[in-house]
Structure formats: C-alpha cells, structure tokens
Write an enzyme that holds these catalytic residues in place. Structure first.
Site, PDB file in Angstrom:
ATOM      1  N   HIS A 158      50.788  42.046  47.943  1.00 43.24           N
ATOM      2  CA  HIS A 158      51.647  41.445  46.484  1.00 43.24           C
ATOM      3  C   HIS A 158      52.855  41.544  46.653  1.00 43.24           C
ATOM      4  O   HIS A 158      54.188  41.466  45.726  1.00 43.24           O
ATOM      5  CB  HIS A 158      50.977  41.419  44.789  1.00 43.24           C
ATOM      6  CG  HIS A 158      49.518  40.654  44.568  1.00 43.24           C
ATOM      7  ND1 HIS A 158      48.650  41.401  44.931  1.00 43.24           N
ATOM      8  CD2 HIS A 158      49.285  40.070  43.933  1.00 43.24           C
ATOM      9  CE1 HIS A 158      47.665  41.378  44.618  1.00 43.24           C
ATOM     10  NE2 HIS A 158      47.994  39.801  43.854  1.00 43.24           N
ATOM     11  N   ARG A 189      42.070  32.644  35.073  1.00 41.86           N
ATOM     12  CA  ARG A 189      43.667  32.067  34.848  1.00 41.86           C
ATOM     13  C   ARG A 189      44.122  31.579  35.462  1.00 41.86           C
ATOM     14  O   ARG A 189      43.053  30.734  36.233  1.00 41.86           O
ATOM     15  CB  ARG A 189      44.386  33.548  35.527  1.00 41.86           C
ATOM     16  CG  ARG A 189      44.617  33.921  36.516  1.00 41.86           C
ATOM     17  CD  ARG A 189      45.358  35.165  36.933  1.00 41.86           C
ATOM     18  NE  ARG A 189      47.265  34.861  36.009  1.00 41.86           N
ATOM     19  CZ  ARG A 189      48.519  34.049  37.429  1.00 41.86           C
ATOM     20  NH1 ARG A 189      47.708  34.762  38.885  1.00 41.86           N
ATOM     21  NH2 ARG A 189      49.093  34.118  37.158  1.00 41.86           N
ATOM     22  N   GLU A 231      46.417  26.212  39.844  1.00 42.05           N
ATOM     23  CA  GLU A 231      45.252  27.029  40.819  1.00 42.05           C
ATOM     24  C   GLU A 231      44.581  27.541  39.497  1.00 42.05           C
ATOM     25  O   GLU A 231      44.744  28.719  39.059  1.00 42.05           O
ATOM     26  CB  GLU A 231      45.764  28.338  41.677  1.00 42.05           C
ATOM     27  CG  GLU A 231      45.046  28.499  42.551  1.00 42.05           C
ATOM     28  CD  GLU A 231      45.876  29.811  43.504  1.00 42.05           C
ATOM     29  OE1 GLU A 231      46.071  28.892  44.397  1.00 42.05           O
ATOM     30  OE2 GLU A 231      46.356  30.635  42.824  1.00 42.05           O
TER      31      GLU A 231
END
Length: 319
Positions: A158, A189, A231
C-alpha cells in the site's frame, strides 16, 4: 473522502452480487475465457508461495463448496474424506481428485479453481504482526502489478497510497480491521474508479495496450466511452491455515447506463463535480469536465436518499 468502508458480508444487499460468497453472472464465460487468454501470454499473473501450500488447498476447497452451494444449477462438489469430485456444468468440466495431492489436478489447486471463477483472488498470510501478500490469481488489476507486490507486507504494497497523515491512518486502520477478521464473520467493501473503455485488464504489464484507450474519445462519445468501475472486495478467513482470501470483483457501467437510474446519475454528477483534487486516486481522471457537463442534465438538485439502491425500481429508457 477516503475511508475504509468495511461492513459484514451478511448476504444482504440490493443486488444478487451480495447474496453469494463468489458472484457468478451473465459475463461468466467471457471473463473465464479472458482470464485464460491473459495467462497464456503472461504467467506472472498467477503465483502462490511454497509455504502457502496448505492455504491454497483449503482455499480451493472453500471456493468449490461456496460455488456449489450458491449456484447448484452450475456447479457441484462432493467430498468424502480427501476424495473429491468437482463438476462445472458451464465449462463442461468434471474432475475427480484427492485433496492435498497435486498430481491429481492439471495445475495447482488454487489456479485450478480460480481459472473457473470471476474476479481476482489474493491469498494473504498473517505473521510478524502484519499481513503478507503471498499468492494470487490477478488478471484484472487496475494500475498495479501483482507480480511486483507478490511477497510484500501490507504497508509495502500500500506504499503508493501512504503519504498524507490522514491516508496513513486509513491504511493502518484497514490493517487492524483485517487482522481481526474471523472465519465466522467475513467482510466486504465497495470502492470505485473512473475508467475509459470497458477493459478489465488494466495492469501495469498491459499498459502498452490500455494507455491508448483515451485516443478518439470526445465530448460526444464520453457517455459511451467512460465507465464507472466498481470493485467489490470480499475478505474470508480460512479457519485451518489462518490465511485470508481477498476477492476483487470488478463491474463496469458506462455513464449512459448509469444515467438510466436517475438517482445514480444525479449522485455521480455531484461526486465528480465536487471531488477533492487532492485525492491521489482521482487526480488523473480523464474527461472529468465533459462527464460533469453531460451528467448535469440529470441533476435537478433534489435531495437524494441514502444508500446505493435506486429510489424506484423503474429504469429510465437509455438516455
């Protein structure tokens, strides 16, 4: 704004995609064929580290069970001890194999089943107080390389997002939440990006192809050439190996199709119009002004109800 946005994967939601662990829809055959095509020219899109052998077999068993339970018309899975029979009627595939014995399948177990599933699949291992990306089948990434981040820990992969203090806190919070994931309480999510052309494989390896997607797009073609790429991310803890399956399933909808639902058209207009230019994820949106101008005709300023569901089940004619 940037946030984690995680909620329980409780099989409730406005569409069928929420009601099964791994979604199978009308694009199944095309997406499975595209995955095979990508793997034929670039084998780096699949790899599982040797120490994840137990996890990949457990993950394959987990995915087969879920597909057979949620889509019994398409799949069946029978297991007696370690002897298994898998049937995929959509692909006319039937296979008897022994769980844990690699020679009984034509390829690694995780590759075998993810070749027959929609969406990208990542295997994460938890150790040393963090998560490690130690395996996966990723043929539809957007602007990143699975091969490059393979073997990295959470903060390393990340790293491109970490900069401002607020963004760093989001990454830290997401790690803590994911490490607390239990096998009995999977999570999900939804995130989104702006995309030009309906292309799933926008990996860095394929950039030589998709970097030309913007060519020929004009203000007149924006409604059909610009897409919202949603997504749908899902997280499942495997109880025996303690590994985590991370699913990234992408859905594409053109601006013209978004505008068939009045609430979506108005909301997208406001989001694109008011986005903070400092958000790195959206700093390079192509044709943002043209999108805002086209969507403005569907926004009369009325208050919108919360949530993603439309205010009415009625769809407008294609605008």
């Amino acid at each position: 704004m940037k946030g984690v946005g995680v909620e329980p994967q409780d099989r409730n939601g406005p569409t069928a995609a929420y009601r099964s662990l791994f979604d199978v829809d009308e694009h199944y055959l095309n997406e499975v064929a595209e995955r095979a095509f990508v793997l034929d020219y670039d084998r780096s899109r699949y790899h599982v580290m040797p120490h994840m052998e137990e996890a990949q077999w457990e993950a394959a068993d987990y995915i087969m069970r879920a597909l057979a339970r949620d889509f019994p018309a398409h799949f069946s899975y029978r297991r007696e001890g370690r002897d298994c029979r898998w049937e995929n009627r959509l692909l006319e595939e039937r296979r008897d194999f022994v769980l844990g014995r690699a020679e009984t399948l034509p390829c690694e177990a995780f590759e075998y089943i993810t070749r027959q599933a929609q969406g990208d699949f990542v295997l994460m291992d938890q150790r040393q107080g963090t998560l490690w990306l130690d395996g996966g089948m990723v043929t539809a990434s957007y602007g990143w390389s699975f091969d490059f981040i393979l073997g990295m820990n959470w903060h390393d992969w990340h790293g491109t997002l970490v900069g401002a203090a607020a963004e760093s806190r989001v990454i830290d919070q997401a790690l803590r939440m994911t490490m607390m994931l239990s096998a009995e309480a999977p999570q999900r999510r939804v995130t989104w990006v702006h995309a030009v052309r309906p292309r799933l494989d926008k990996s860095l390896e394929n950039k030589i192809v998709w970097q030309h997607d913007i060519d020929g797009v004009t203000a007149e073609t924006v409604p059909d050439d610009v897409f919202v790429r949603s997504e749908f991310q899902q997280l499942y803890r495997l109880p025996r190996s303690n590994a985590i399956i991370f699913v990234l399933r992408n859905y594409l909808l053109s601006l013209r199709d978004v505008a068939r639902v009045p609430k979506w058209a108005a909301r997208l207009h406001r989001v694109l119009r008011d986005l903070d230019p400092g958000l790195a994820r959206f700093s390079n949106i192509h044709f943002r002004r043209e999108c805002v101008d086209w969507l403005a005709r569907f926004d009369d300023g009325r208050p919108l109800s919360p949530g993603a569901g439309p205010d009415t089940d009625r769809l407008e004619p294609r605008p």
